[in-house]
Write a protein that holds these residues in place. Structure first.
Motif, PDB file in Angstrom:
ATOM      1  N   UNK A  45       0.625  -1.239  -0.061  1.00 46.10           N
ATOM      2  CA  UNK A  45       0.041  -0.119   0.218  1.00 46.10           C
ATOM      3  C   UNK A  45       0.876   1.237   0.169  1.00 46.10           C
ATOM      4  N   UNK A  46       0.345   2.277  -0.601  1.00 49.58           N
ATOM      5  CA  UNK A  46       0.862   3.525  -0.171  1.00 49.58           C
ATOM      6  C   UNK A  46       0.548   4.196   1.078  1.00 49.58           C
ATOM      7  N   UNK A  47       1.646   4.671   1.797  1.00 47.63           N
ATOM      8  CA  UNK A  47       1.314   5.359   3.174  1.00 47.63           C
ATOM      9  C   UNK A  47       1.969   6.446   3.239  1.00 47.63           C
ATOM     10  N   UNK A  48       1.658   7.455   4.064  1.00 46.59           N
ATOM     11  CA  UNK A  48       1.856   8.786   4.351  1.00 46.59           C
ATOM     12  C   UNK A  48       3.322   8.819   4.880  1.00 46.59           C
ATOM     13  N   UNK A  49       4.032   9.718   3.966  1.00 46.15           N
ATOM     14  CA  UNK A  49       5.543  10.078   4.662  1.00 46.15           C
ATOM     15  C   UNK A  49       5.163  11.128   5.759  1.00 46.15           C
ATOM     16  N   UNK A  50       5.114  10.578   6.884  1.00 48.19           N
ATOM     17  CA  UNK A  50       4.627  11.397   8.187  1.00 48.19           C
ATOM     18  C   UNK A  50       5.787  12.378   8.568  1.00 48.19           C
ATOM     19  N   UNK A  51       7.096  11.901   8.436  1.00 49.88           N
ATOM     20  CA  UNK A  51       8.156  12.930   8.830  1.00 49.88           C
ATOM     21  C   UNK A  51       7.906  14.165   7.832  1.00 49.88           C
ATOM     22  N   UNK A  52       7.699  13.706   6.672  1.00 46.98           N
ATOM     23  CA  UNK A  52       7.529  15.037   5.580  1.00 46.98           C
ATOM     24  C   UNK A  52       6.269  15.808   6.051  1.00 46.98           C
ATOM     25  N   UNK A  53       5.343  15.268   6.467  1.00 53.53           N
ATOM     26  CA  UNK A  53       4.115  16.061   6.690  1.00 53.53           C
ATOM     27  C   UNK A  53       4.215  16.759   7.898  1.00 53.53           C
ATOM     28  N   UNK A  54       4.921  16.055   9.029  1.00 49.37           N
ATOM     29  CA  UNK A  54       4.996  16.855  10.354  1.00 49.37           C
ATOM     30  C   UNK A  54       6.116  17.994   9.966  1.00 49.37           C
ATOM     31  N   UNK A  55       7.270  17.740   9.241  1.00 52.75           N
ATOM     32  CA  UNK A  55       8.131  19.134   8.641  1.00 52.75           C
ATOM     33  C   UNK A  55       7.155  20.161   8.060  1.00 52.75           C
ATOM     34  N   UNK A  56       6.325  19.767   7.230  1.00 51.05           N
ATOM     35  CA  UNK A  56       5.631  20.926   6.424  1.00 51.05           C
ATOM     36  C   UNK A  56       4.720  21.733   7.691  1.00 51.05           C
ATOM     37  N   UNK A  57       4.063  20.905   8.663  1.00 44.82           N
ATOM     38  CA  UNK A  57       3.144  21.544   9.660  1.00 44.82           C
ATOM     39  C   UNK A  57       4.030  22.337  10.392  1.00 44.82           C
ATOM     40  N   UNK A  58       5.084  22.026  10.902  1.00 43.55           N
ATOM     41  CA  UNK A  58       6.098  22.678  11.819  1.00 43.55           C
ATOM     42  C   UNK A  58       6.526  23.980  10.861  1.00 43.55           C
ATOM     43  N   UNK A  59       6.846  24.094   9.910  1.00 39.58           N
ATOM     44  CA  UNK A  59       7.145  25.147   9.233  1.00 39.58           C
ATOM     45  C   UNK A  59       6.190  26.013   8.658  1.00 39.58           C
ATOM     46  N   UNK A  60       4.923  25.900   8.855  1.00 39.49           N
ATOM     47  CA  UNK A  60       4.096  26.852   8.363  1.00 39.49           C
ATOM     48  C   UNK A  60       3.012  27.331   9.714  1.00 39.49           C
ATOM     49  N   UNK A  61       3.630  27.503  10.750  1.00 38.06           N
ATOM     50  CA  UNK A  61       2.655  27.573  11.989  1.00 38.06           C
ATOM     51  C   UNK A  61       1.840  28.919  11.683  1.00 38.06           C
ATOM     52  N   UNK A  62       1.954  29.853  11.056  1.00 34.80           N
ATOM     53  CA  UNK A  62       1.441  31.023  11.195  1.00 34.80           C
ATOM     54  C   UNK A  62       0.114  31.101  10.058  1.00 34.80           C
ATOM     55  N   UNK A  63      -0.052  29.894   9.563  1.00 37.75           N
ATOM     56  CA  UNK A  63      -1.193  29.935   8.188  1.00 37.75           C
ATOM     57  C   UNK A  63      -1.787  28.535   8.560  1.00 37.75           C
ATOM     58  N   UNK A  64      -3.047  28.799   8.202  1.00 37.95           N
ATOM     59  CA  UNK A  64      -4.015  27.798   7.866  1.00 37.95           C
ATOM     60  C   UNK A  64      -3.425  26.798   6.869  1.00 37.95           C
ATOM     61  N   UNK A  65      -3.360  25.501   7.182  1.00 33.96           N
ATOM     62  CA  UNK A  65      -2.993  24.237   6.199  1.00 33.96           C
ATOM     63  C   UNK A  65      -4.076  23.380   6.221  1.00 33.96           C
ATOM     64  N   UNK A  66      -4.442  23.111   5.120  1.00 32.90           N
ATOM     65  CA  UNK A  66      -5.446  21.933   4.721  1.00 32.90           C
ATOM     66  C   UNK A  66      -4.948  20.854   4.202  1.00 32.90           C
ATOM     67  N   UNK A  67      -4.701  19.771   4.541  1.00 35.32           N
ATOM     68  CA  UNK A  67      -4.089  18.832   4.027  1.00 35.32           C
ATOM     69  C   UNK A  67      -5.345  18.014   3.517  1.00 35.32           C
ATOM     70  N   UNK A  68      -5.230  17.085   2.412  1.00 42.54           N
ATOM     71  CA  UNK A  68      -6.259  16.052   1.831  1.00 42.54           C
ATOM     72  C   UNK A  68      -5.566  14.742   1.489  1.00 42.54           C
TER      73      UNK A  68
END
Length: 153
Positions: A45-68
């Motif tokens: 199966x394809x799984x989420x690259x968790x480390x990459x997503x967490x890195x994105x979240x941490x880098x954008x703390x001042x903006x709304x982020x919508x992941x899908x």
């Protein structure tokens, strides 16, 4: 600002919502594209690259982020989210949307459609159980977006 995961089966409106949310000036990421999913040899199966997503979240703390997206390991990012929103729709609506979309052919073949139906049966209730909000997307897109905004504000 908020970090929100829009999740649900194929054809429930995740990509459509992302387009509207982006037009509103939000940061949006479709996790199905751009290397956010990685192939897991053991499960096939394809799984989420968790480390990459967490890195994105941490880098954008001042903006709304919508992941899908939807992946078997998505629960690993839940501690970093402000909300998990599950999108649902009846099978006939999902099928109609899948057949009409032009940017993603997934689900049009009989075998892919059977997988979507099976995944809905096997996993949708589990996803809903882990969600903060569940929305039936048979309503107009603007109503769905308003419901999301009301929840996160």
């Amino acid at each position: 600002m908020s970090v929100v995961l829009l999740t649900g089966m194929s054809g429930t409106g995740k990509s459509t919502l992302l387009k509207h949310l982006k037009d509103d000036g939000n940061v949006t990421v479709d996790l199905d594209y751009g290397g956010w999913m990685i192939y897991h040899d053991d499960s096939g199966e394809y799984i989420l690259d968790v480390a990459r997503v967490i890195e994105l979240i941490r880098s954008r703390s001042e903006e709304n982020i919508f992941l899908a997206g939807t992946a078997v390991n998505q629960g690993q990012i839940y501690p970093y989210l402000d909300a998990v929103v599950t999108l649902t729709a009846p099978l006939h609506v999902m099928k109609e949307r899948i057949m009409q979309r032009t940017d993603n052919p997934f689900g049009r073949s009989d075998s892919e459609w059977r997988k979507i139906v099976q995944d809905k049966e096997d996993f949708e209730a589990l996803i809903i159980k882990g969600s903060d909000l569940t929305i039936d997307t048979t309503q107009p897109v603007t109503d769905t977006i308003d419901e999301i905004y009301r929840y996160i504000k």
